[in-house]
Write a protein that holds these residues in place. Structure first.
Motif, PDB file in Angstrom:
ATOM      1  N   UNK A 103      85.952  51.902 -48.629  1.00 56.26           N
ATOM      2  CA  UNK A 103      85.021  53.016 -48.775  1.00 56.26           C
ATOM      3  C   UNK A 103      84.671  53.198 -50.247  1.00 56.26           C
ATOM      4  N   UNK A 104      83.523  53.782 -50.509  1.00 55.53           N
ATOM      5  CA  UNK A 104      83.108  54.068 -51.881  1.00 55.53           C
ATOM      6  C   UNK A 104      84.081  55.047 -52.533  1.00 55.53           C
ATOM      7  N   UNK A 105      84.340  54.831 -53.807  1.00 54.30           N
ATOM      8  CA  UNK A 105      85.138  55.772 -54.583  1.00 54.30           C
ATOM      9  C   UNK A 105      84.194  56.496 -55.533  1.00 54.30           C
ATOM     10  N   UNK A 106      83.618  57.580 -55.060  1.00 51.88           N
ATOM     11  CA  UNK A 106      82.622  58.303 -55.845  1.00 51.88           C
ATOM     12  C   UNK A 106      83.238  59.147 -56.958  1.00 51.88           C
ATOM     13  N   UNK A 130      75.639  55.065 -59.154  1.00 47.37           N
ATOM     14  CA  UNK A 130      76.055  56.216 -59.962  1.00 47.37           C
ATOM     15  C   UNK A 130      75.838  57.539 -59.233  1.00 47.37           C
ATOM     16  N   UNK A 131      75.087  57.534 -58.152  1.00 54.88           N
ATOM     17  CA  UNK A 131      74.590  58.771 -57.558  1.00 54.88           C
ATOM     18  C   UNK A 131      75.386  59.203 -56.340  1.00 54.88           C
ATOM     19  N   UNK A 132      75.613  60.497 -56.233  1.00 53.64           N
ATOM     20  CA  UNK A 132      76.144  61.071 -55.010  1.00 53.64           C
ATOM     21  C   UNK A 132      75.047  61.178 -53.966  1.00 53.64           C
ATOM     22  N   UNK A 135      82.419  51.955 -56.751  1.00 53.60           N
ATOM     23  CA  UNK A 135      81.492  53.056 -56.443  1.00 53.60           C
ATOM     24  C   UNK A 135      80.313  52.605 -55.587  1.00 53.60           C
ATOM     25  N   UNK A 136      80.106  51.304 -55.469  1.00 50.10           N
ATOM     26  CA  UNK A 136      78.898  50.786 -54.842  1.00 50.10           C
ATOM     27  C   UNK A 136      78.945  50.840 -53.320  1.00 50.10           C
TER      28      UNK A 136
END
Length: 230
Positions: free
Chosen positions: A5-8, A138-140, A197-198
């Motif tokens: 999963x993404x790690x935001x 970079x974006x939520x 994050x991707x």
């Protein structure tokens, strides 16, 4: 490393306004090499962008949102000039540090603005094609919707957002392959955080929805394409 999963929550070191300026400068300079090796814009130009530029009966207007140090614009402007295509490239980045680096490059047929998409819209700017490289991760969720909506409003023909495809192989290969270029930069730490994050292809397609298409033009890369609204 769990990449399911993404790690935001991760933050890239170079996004810190107080980060080491010398390491940031070195990182921005070496992005030119890194992006030519892995970002796939040469293929995107040949398969997606060149045809759009060649169909116009006037110089094309291309906007790179989040243009950083200007290396993607330098690459694409060189390819267009080689093919005899008339185009003017505009890079927009709200980070004054990146803007300073970009303006120092003096790329023929290119200008740079210290601005984000919303500011360009407020000015009434319009472009034939809008692109971005390594912005989406970079974006939520809410920021992503705002960004892609603005990018479509700025474009009259098409929008192309390039980014990383999250995966174990991409992570492992980058960790090893970036080593020769990493000393004195944020490349290794930030690159690995970027991968974490991707999105994966299905995730990004679901996040963007209609009318976007998401493909993998080169290994470990995603390309989101949508129609302009301008």
């Amino acid at each position: 490393m769990n990449l399911s999963a993404r790690d935001e929550q991760l933050r890239e070191l170079m996004d810190d306004p107080d980060c080491d300026p010398q390491r940031l400068h070195a990182t921005l300079r070496r992005f030119g090499i890194v992006n030519r090796l892995v970002a796939g814009w040469g293929r995107v130009y040949r398969t997606r962008l060149r045809d759009v530029l060649s169909r116009l009966d006037r110089p094309a207007r291309v906007l790179d949102l989040g243009s950083g140090g200007g290396d993607v614009i330098a690459h694409l402007a060189g390819l267009a000039a080689r093919d005899g295509l008339r185009a003017h490239f505009t890079g927009a980045d709200p980070d004054p540090r990146a803007h300073q680096m970009a303006t120092s490059r003096q790329i023929p047929g290119a200008t740079f603005r210290c601005a984000d998409a919303e500011e360009l819209l407020r000015r009434g700017d319009s472009f034939d094609v809008v692109i971005s490289n390594h912005v989406i991760h970079h974006l939520g969720a809410a920021e992503l919707q705002t960004f892609i909506a603005a990018s479509r409003r700025l474009a009259t023909t098409t929008v192309l957002h390039g980014d990383i495809a999250r995966g174990r192989l991409a992570y492992g290969l980058f960790a090893v392959g970036i080593t020769p270029l990493a000393p004195g930069t944020f490349l290794r730490t930030d690159g690995l955080r970027s991968i974490r994050r991707s999105h994966q292809r299905a995730e990004l397609a679901a996040a963007l929805g209609t009318p976007w298409s998401v493909t993998q033009p080169t290994p470990f890369r995603l390309l989101a394409q949508g129609p302009g609204l301008g």
